[in-house]
Motif scaffolding. Structure first.
Motif, PDB file in Angstrom:
ATOM      1  N   ARG A  28     -21.494  -3.562  -4.677  1.00 54.97           N
ATOM      2  CA  ARG A  28     -22.142  -4.278  -5.777  1.00 54.97           C
ATOM      3  C   ARG A  28     -22.109  -3.473  -7.060  1.00 54.97           C
ATOM      4  N   ARG A  29     -22.351  -4.192  -8.142  1.00 59.27           N
ATOM      5  CA  ARG A  29     -22.471  -3.540  -9.441  1.00 59.27           C
ATOM      6  C   ARG A  29     -23.756  -2.720  -9.459  1.00 59.27           C
ATOM      7  N   ALA A  30     -23.726  -1.608 -10.153  1.00 60.34           N
ATOM      8  CA  ALA A  30     -24.899  -0.745 -10.277  1.00 60.34           C
ATOM      9  C   ALA A  30     -25.889  -1.369 -11.257  1.00 60.34           C
ATOM     10  N   PRO A  31     -27.200  -1.165 -11.040  1.00 57.69           N
ATOM     11  CA  PRO A  31     -28.180  -1.656 -12.013  1.00 57.69           C
ATOM     12  C   PRO A  31     -27.943  -1.001 -13.374  1.00 57.69           C
ATOM     13  N   ALA A  32     -28.029  -1.773 -14.442  1.00 60.98           N
ATOM     14  CA  ALA A  32     -27.752  -1.256 -15.779  1.00 60.98           C
ATOM     15  C   ALA A  32     -28.921  -0.491 -16.367  1.00 60.98           C
ATOM     16  N   ALA A  33     -30.126  -0.827 -15.956  1.00 61.05           N
ATOM     17  CA  ALA A  33     -31.307  -0.171 -16.523  1.00 61.05           C
ATOM     18  C   ALA A  33     -32.395  -0.124 -15.456  1.00 61.05           C
ATOM     19  N   GLY A  34     -33.404   0.660 -15.736  1.00 64.94           N
ATOM     20  CA  GLY A  34     -34.532   0.736 -14.820  1.00 64.94           C
ATOM     21  C   GLY A  34     -34.521   1.987 -13.974  1.00 64.94           C
TER      22      GLY A  34
END
Length: 137
Positions: A28-34
């Motif tokens: 999956r794509r990595a979370p962009a923020a947080g």
């Protein structure tokens, strides 16, 4: 990191033309923020997918190696590492060389790989005996 020739031949398929970012990618794509967002170096700039985690890599390796495991449970990444060091030791590599390859901090932890016995002692003595007379035929 140093790769052996068979691995180097497989890397182009794994990298699929990528020149930067992690080698092993998550699905999956990595979370962009947080809070769970990875460092930029842990994200593929082309796909946005994150670096494959160790637990996920271990799971995938266990699944892929089940057919080769006599117990049918699959092997762990630690067993893979242990196997590699055992084969190097069997080929006569020194404890210092194994330490350099494995990055173990203490030579004592390599004792399970290096089995020094009577044959090793005899070989070392014969090899370093400056006064040994060689018989010519």
């Amino acid at each position: 990191m140093h790769w052996e020739s068979p691995t180097v031949r497989l890397l182009p398929r794994l990298l699929a033309g990528r020149t930067t970012g992690p080698v092993f990618l998550a699905d999956r794509r990595a979370p962009a923020a947080g809070r769970r967002a990875p460092a930029l170096g842990d994200i593929c700039p082309d796909s946005g997918r994150g670096r494959l985690s160790y637990p996920r890599a271990e799971y995938l390796f266990k699944q892929a190696s089940k057919l080769h495991d006599p117990h049918g449970t699959g092997y762990t990444l630690h067993q893979l590492r242990h196997s590699g060091l055992t084969h190097l030791a069997a080929k006569g590599r020194s404890a210092a060389e194994l330490q350099a390859k494995s990055r173990h901090r203490h030579l004592a932890t390599l004792g399970i790989y290096v089995r020094l016995g009577e044959e090793t002692s005899a070989r070392i003595t014969a090899k370093n005996d400056e006064h040994h007379r060689r018989h010519r035929r």
